[in-house]
Design a protein around this motif. Structure first.
Motif, mmCIF file in Angstrom:
data_model
loop_
_atom_site.group_PDB
_atom_site.id
_atom_site.type_symbol
_atom_site.label_atom_id
_atom_site.label_comp_id
_atom_site.label_asym_id
_atom_site.label_seq_id
_atom_site.Cartn_x
_atom_site.Cartn_y
_atom_site.Cartn_z
ATOM 1 N N SER A 104 3.190 -3.327 7.018
ATOM 2 C CA SER A 104 2.580 -2.280 6.192
ATOM 3 C C SER A 104 3.656 -1.403 5.555
ATOM 4 O O SER A 104 3.505 -0.961 4.418
ATOM 5 C CB SER A 104 1.594 -1.431 6.993
ATOM 6 O OG SER A 104 2.215 -0.837 8.101
ATOM 7 N N GLY A 143 4.096 -0.874 1.540
ATOM 8 C CA GLY A 143 4.225 0.446 0.923
ATOM 9 C C GLY A 143 5.464 0.543 0.054
ATOM 10 O O GLY A 143 5.419 1.090 -1.054
ATOM 11 N N ALA A 164 -0.715 8.325 -4.606
ATOM 12 C CA ALA A 164 -2.053 8.566 -4.065
ATOM 13 C C ALA A 164 -2.720 9.753 -4.757
ATOM 14 O O ALA A 164 -3.940 9.738 -4.979
ATOM 15 C CB ALA A 164 -1.979 8.804 -2.567
ATOM 16 N N TYR A 166 -5.311 2.310 -7.245
ATOM 17 C CA TYR A 166 -6.284 2.740 -6.229
ATOM 18 C C TYR A 166 -6.583 1.579 -5.278
ATOM 19 O O TYR A 166 -6.617 1.759 -4.050
ATOM 20 C CB TYR A 166 -7.557 3.226 -6.910
ATOM 21 C CG TYR A 166 -8.566 3.808 -5.965
ATOM 22 C CD1 TYR A 166 -8.519 5.150 -5.603
ATOM 23 C CD2 TYR A 166 -9.585 3.023 -5.420
ATOM 24 C CE1 TYR A 166 -9.443 5.696 -4.737
ATOM 25 C CE2 TYR A 166 -10.514 3.558 -4.546
ATOM 26 C CZ TYR A 166 -10.448 4.895 -4.206
ATOM 27 O OH TYR A 166 -11.364 5.430 -3.337
ATOM 28 N N LEU A 219 -3.579 0.950 -2.970
ATOM 29 C CA LEU A 219 -3.464 1.986 -1.940
ATOM 30 C C LEU A 219 -4.575 1.875 -0.904
ATOM 31 O O LEU A 219 -4.343 2.088 0.291
ATOM 32 C CB LEU A 219 -3.454 3.380 -2.584
ATOM 33 C CG LEU A 219 -2.223 3.692 -3.435
ATOM 34 C CD1 LEU A 219 -2.392 5.037 -4.135
ATOM 35 C CD2 LEU A 219 -0.949 3.647 -2.618
ATOM 36 N N ASP A 220 -5.761 1.507 -1.345
ATOM 37 C CA ASP A 220 -6.870 1.312 -0.410
ATOM 38 C C ASP A 220 -6.584 0.126 0.507
ATOM 39 O O ASP A 220 -6.831 0.185 1.714
ATOM 40 C CB ASP A 220 -8.170 1.101 -1.190
ATOM 41 C CG ASP A 220 -9.389 1.182 -0.299
ATOM 42 O OD1 ASP A 220 -9.474 2.128 0.524
ATOM 43 O OD2 ASP A 220 -10.257 0.295 -0.404
ATOM 44 N N ASP A 275 -4.030 1.145 2.982
ATOM 45 C CA ASP A 275 -4.664 1.978 4.001
ATOM 46 C C ASP A 275 -5.377 1.109 5.042
ATOM 47 O O ASP A 275 -5.264 1.344 6.244
ATOM 48 C CB ASP A 275 -5.644 2.947 3.342
ATOM 49 C CG ASP A 275 -6.187 3.954 4.327
ATOM 50 O OD1 ASP A 275 -5.387 4.625 5.004
ATOM 51 O OD2 ASP A 275 -7.422 4.066 4.420
ATOM 52 N N GLN A 291 -2.754 -0.499 7.305
ATOM 53 C CA GLN A 291 -2.196 0.448 8.277
ATOM 54 C C GLN A 291 -3.199 0.746 9.391
ATOM 55 O O GLN A 291 -2.822 0.882 10.558
ATOM 56 C CB GLN A 291 -1.767 1.732 7.571
ATOM 57 C CG GLN A 291 -0.556 1.530 6.702
ATOM 58 C CD GLN A 291 -0.253 2.728 5.829
ATOM 59 O OE1 GLN A 291 -1.133 3.524 5.503
ATOM 60 N NE2 GLN A 291 1.008 2.870 5.425
ATOM 61 N N TYR A 292 -4.455 0.839 9.040
ATOM 62 C CA TYR A 292 -5.501 1.057 10.044
ATOM 63 C C TYR A 292 -5.551 -0.120 11.010
ATOM 64 O O TYR A 292 -5.651 0.060 12.234
ATOM 65 C CB TYR A 292 -6.847 1.258 9.343
ATOM 66 C CG TYR A 292 -7.985 1.561 10.275
ATOM 67 C CD1 TYR A 292 -8.131 2.823 10.833
ATOM 68 C CD2 TYR A 292 -8.920 0.596 10.590
ATOM 69 C CE1 TYR A 292 -9.180 3.121 11.688
ATOM 70 C CE2 TYR A 292 -9.981 0.866 11.443
ATOM 71 C CZ TYR A 292 -10.100 2.127 11.991
ATOM 72 O OH TYR A 292 -11.131 2.405 12.840
ATOM 73 N N HIS A 332 -3.408 -1.316 5.926
ATOM 74 C CA HIS A 332 -3.082 0.088 5.668
ATOM 75 C C HIS A 332 -3.911 0.985 6.569
ATOM 76 O O HIS A 332 -5.055 0.709 6.846
ATOM 77 C CB HIS A 332 -3.388 0.363 4.199
ATOM 78 C CG HIS A 332 -2.681 1.537 3.656
ATOM 79 N ND1 HIS A 332 -1.332 1.565 3.466
ATOM 80 C CD2 HIS A 332 -3.133 2.725 3.262
ATOM 81 C CE1 HIS A 332 -1.000 2.723 2.963
ATOM 82 N NE2 HIS A 332 -2.070 3.429 2.818
ATOM 83 N N SER A 333 -3.362 2.097 7.009
ATOM 84 C CA SER A 333 -4.047 3.040 7.894
ATOM 85 C C SER A 333 -5.076 3.838 7.166
ATOM 86 O O SER A 333 -4.966 4.111 5.999
ATOM 87 C CB SER A 333 -3.051 4.022 8.491
ATOM 88 O OG SER A 333 -1.931 3.358 8.959
ATOM 89 N N ARG A 334 -6.046 4.240 7.886
ATOM 90 C CA ARG A 334 -7.096 5.090 7.315
ATOM 91 C C ARG A 334 -7.049 6.430 7.946
ATOM 92 O O ARG A 334 -6.679 6.645 8.999
ATOM 93 C CB ARG A 334 -8.466 4.478 7.528
ATOM 94 C CG ARG A 334 -8.573 3.223 6.721
ATOM 95 C CD ARG A 334 -9.927 2.635 6.865
ATOM 96 N NE ARG A 334 -9.841 1.334 6.265
ATOM 97 C CZ ARG A 334 -10.671 0.878 5.390
ATOM 98 N NH1 ARG A 334 -11.665 1.583 5.008
ATOM 99 N NH2 ARG A 334 -10.542 -0.301 4.889
#
Length: 134
Positions: A8, A12, A27, A37, A40-41, A44, A47-48, A132-134
């Motif tokens: 991740s 990025g 962002a 968008y 980046l989503d 996210d 990362q999640y 990607h993290s949330r």
């Protein structure tokens, strides 16, 4: 143990390289429906998923620690933790594959519309990109 966030982090960095700005700035200006968008989503989500893998790995380690007595109830918990870890890894790898494929297909374009469009290949990550993290 290898860095669980390496994929991740690489994704990025590739997004930052494509757009020429830090993720935090990107962002702030990302509008729903656009490629930025979506990238980046996806980052996210990756990362999640990374955090899920780390959490379930730690949980499995706690449950199977050498000093713990393992009976039938504990064995059930260990089996469940292993199943959840497997699912988390599969989810992360799916997000990484999709995001990696999209990033590999993109190239940086000059911000000046009158300039000739030059696509620059973005090198693929050594491993699939994590979610990607949330």
């Amino acid at each position: 143990m290898p860095d669980p966030y390496a994929t991740s982090r690489a994704a990025g960095e590739r997004i930052e390289a494509l757009y020429g700005r830090p993720l935090i700035e990107l962002a702030a200006g990302a509008e729903p429906g656009g490629m930025l968008y979506a990238l980046l989503d996806s980052l996210d989500a990756l990362q999640y998923a990374d955090r899920g893998v780390v959490f379930h790995t730690e949980q499995l380690h706690r449950l199977s620690a050498p000093e713990r007595a393992i009976g039938s109830v504990e064995a059930t918990h260990i089996t469940d933790a292993a199943r959840r870890l497997s699912r988390a890894v599969t989810t992360r790898e799916a997000h990484a594959q999709v995001l990696g494929n999209v990033l590999q297909s993109l190239g940086r374009v000059s911000g000046d519309p009158s300039a000739s469009v030059t696509c620059v290949a973005v090198p693929a990550a050594s491993s699939p990109l994590p979610a990607h993290s949330r």
